[in-house]
Design a protein around this motif. Structure first.
Motif, short mmCIF file in Angstrom:
data_model
loop_
_atom_site.label_atom_id
_atom_site.label_comp_id
_atom_site.label_asym_id
_atom_site.label_seq_id
_atom_site.Cartn_x
_atom_site.Cartn_y
_atom_site.Cartn_z
N VAL A 82 -1.47 4.66 0.53
CA VAL A 82 -0.78 4.15 0.15
C VAL A 82 0.21 4.37 -1.53
O VAL A 82 -0.14 4.99 -2.57
CB VAL A 82 -2.11 3.20 -0.50
CG1 VAL A 82 -1.58 2.02 -1.00
CG2 VAL A 82 -2.85 2.71 0.22
N ILE A 83 1.26 3.76 -1.61
CA ILE A 83 1.79 4.32 -2.94
C ILE A 83 1.54 2.71 -3.02
O ILE A 83 2.81 1.57 -3.09
CB ILE A 83 3.47 4.78 -2.48
CG1 ILE A 83 3.12 5.92 -2.07
CG2 ILE A 83 4.83 5.10 -3.79
CD1 ILE A 83 4.88 5.62 -0.59
N MET A 127 7.57 -0.79 6.07
CA MET A 127 6.16 -0.14 5.57
C MET A 127 4.97 -1.15 6.74
O MET A 127 5.82 -2.39 7.03
CB MET A 127 5.33 -0.16 4.23
CG MET A 127 6.79 0.84 3.23
SD MET A 127 6.70 1.97 3.06
CE MET A 127 5.36 2.88 2.86
N ASP A 128 3.79 -1.58 6.45
CA ASP A 128 2.97 -1.72 7.36
C ASP A 128 2.11 -2.58 7.11
O ASP A 128 1.93 -3.67 7.77
CB ASP A 128 2.35 -0.56 7.73
CG ASP A 128 2.77 0.45 9.14
OD1 ASP A 128 3.37 0.28 9.46
OD2 ASP A 128 1.99 1.81 8.61
N GLU A 129 1.74 -2.37 5.36
CA GLU A 129 1.78 -3.49 4.56
C GLU A 129 2.28 -3.47 3.78
O GLU A 129 2.64 -2.43 2.97
CB GLU A 129 0.00 -3.23 4.23
CG GLU A 129 -1.04 -3.14 5.50
CD GLU A 129 -2.18 -2.77 5.18
OE1 GLU A 129 -2.79 -3.17 3.95
OE2 GLU A 129 -2.94 -2.78 6.73
N VAL A 130 2.50 -4.66 2.92
CA VAL A 130 2.93 -4.76 1.19
C VAL A 130 2.47 -5.94 -0.02
O VAL A 130 2.55 -6.93 1.10
CB VAL A 130 4.59 -4.76 1.46
CG1 VAL A 130 5.21 -4.74 0.14
CG2 VAL A 130 5.41 -3.94 2.29
N VAL A 131 1.78 -5.30 -0.76
CA VAL A 131 1.38 -6.63 -1.49
C VAL A 131 2.40 -6.56 -2.46
O VAL A 131 1.87 -5.42 -3.22
CB VAL A 131 0.11 -6.40 -2.20
CG1 VAL A 131 -0.51 -6.76 -2.88
CG2 VAL A 131 -0.60 -6.45 -0.54
N SER A 141 2.82 -3.13 -4.03
CA SER A 141 2.16 -1.82 -2.94
C SER A 141 2.73 -1.60 -1.65
O SER A 141 2.30 -2.62 -1.11
CB SER A 141 0.41 -2.66 -3.11
OG SER A 141 -0.92 -1.05 -2.64
N MET A 142 2.67 -0.35 -1.10
CA MET A 142 3.11 -0.56 -0.27
C MET A 142 2.35 0.77 0.64
O MET A 142 1.88 1.59 0.33
CB MET A 142 4.60 0.67 -0.19
CG MET A 142 5.15 -0.39 -0.83
SD MET A 142 7.09 0.31 -1.51
CE MET A 142 6.10 1.17 -2.43
N THR A 143 1.51 0.92 1.95
CA THR A 143 1.05 1.73 3.14
C THR A 143 1.75 1.77 3.93
O THR A 143 2.36 0.73 4.81
CB THR A 143 -0.49 0.36 2.95
OG1 THR A 143 -0.74 0.24 1.86
CG2 THR A 143 -1.25 1.60 4.29
N LYS A 144 1.80 2.39 4.09
CA LYS A 144 1.78 3.62 6.16
C LYS A 144 1.19 3.74 6.92
O LYS A 144 -0.01 5.06 5.60
CB LYS A 144 3.23 4.04 5.38
CG LYS A 144 3.54 4.61 7.54
CD LYS A 144 4.48 3.78 7.32
CE LYS A 144 5.88 4.00 7.93
NZ LYS A 144 6.31 2.71 8.66
N TYR A 145 0.60 3.92 8.16
CA TYR A 145 -0.48 4.36 8.49
C TYR A 145 -0.49 5.65 9.04
O TYR A 145 1.36 5.72 9.76
CB TYR A 145 -1.56 3.78 9.33
CG TYR A 145 -2.25 2.48 8.59
CD1 TYR A 145 -3.51 2.54 8.11
CD2 TYR A 145 -1.44 1.00 8.37
CE1 TYR A 145 -4.62 1.52 7.30
CE2 TYR A 145 -1.99 -0.16 7.53
CZ TYR A 145 -3.20 0.78 7.01
OH TYR A 145 -4.27 -0.38 6.36
#
Length: 163
Positions: A82-83, A127-131, A141-145
């Motif tokens: 998570v970045i 990315m997988d998730e971005v908020v 906020s960026m998430t990569k699994y």
């Protein structure tokens, strides 16, 4: 025995200037490689993070502002990275009314993306998730699994076995 934290946390605070975006890309690349992400995933992560940083550098601050900082926080979990890229500026994509704010989805047609919205479009696509949070500045906020088919091993397991 002390319990391990849920995530390892790496924080960078940099001047919000274009010359430092490369430092963030290199740092994130090293972290993602260590976690075992595949080459293509590392390139996606670097591009998404560079887009978020570039948005902050180009749009967050009035160029005459004294303190122009960019904060990057990487949280390393066993299954994901998570970045967060944060600034304390005025916001990087929103100059109109609140009704103009809408999510950009990876399946959106490029012809429908507003000019200046391609960076966010890319971040969402890579990315997988971005908020995106807008308040006292902007935080992306960026998430990569981790998929388990990466190029590196998790050397934490080796060091824990030795302890």
């Amino acid at each position: 025995m002390a319990q391990r934290p849920e995530a390892d946390v790496i924080r960078l605070t940099l001047p919000a200037r274009a010359g430092y975006v490369g430092v963030v890309r290199l740092t994130v690349s090293g972290i993602a490689n260590r976690m075992g992400f595949a080459y293509e995933e590392i390139e996606d992560i670097k591009l998404a993070v560079a887009e978020a940083c570039t948005n902050a550098v180009n749009h967050a601050y009035d160029r005459s502002a004294e303190e122009m900082e960019l904060s990057v926080t990487c949280r390393v979990f066993p299954d994901r990275l998570v970045i967060e890229v944060a600034d304390q500026g005025k916001g990087f994509w929103f100059d109109g009314q609140p009704a103009d704010l809408r999510p950009i989805h990876p399946d959106a047609d490029l012809d429908d993306v507003a000019e200046g919205g391609l960076g966010l479009f890319l971040i969402h696509a890579l990315m997988d998730e971005v908020v995106v949070q807008v308040g006292e500045g902007v935080t992306v906020s960026m998430t990569k699994y981790v998929r388990g088919d990466g190029v590196a091993c998790d050397d934490r397991a080796d060091s824990e076995a030795e302890a």
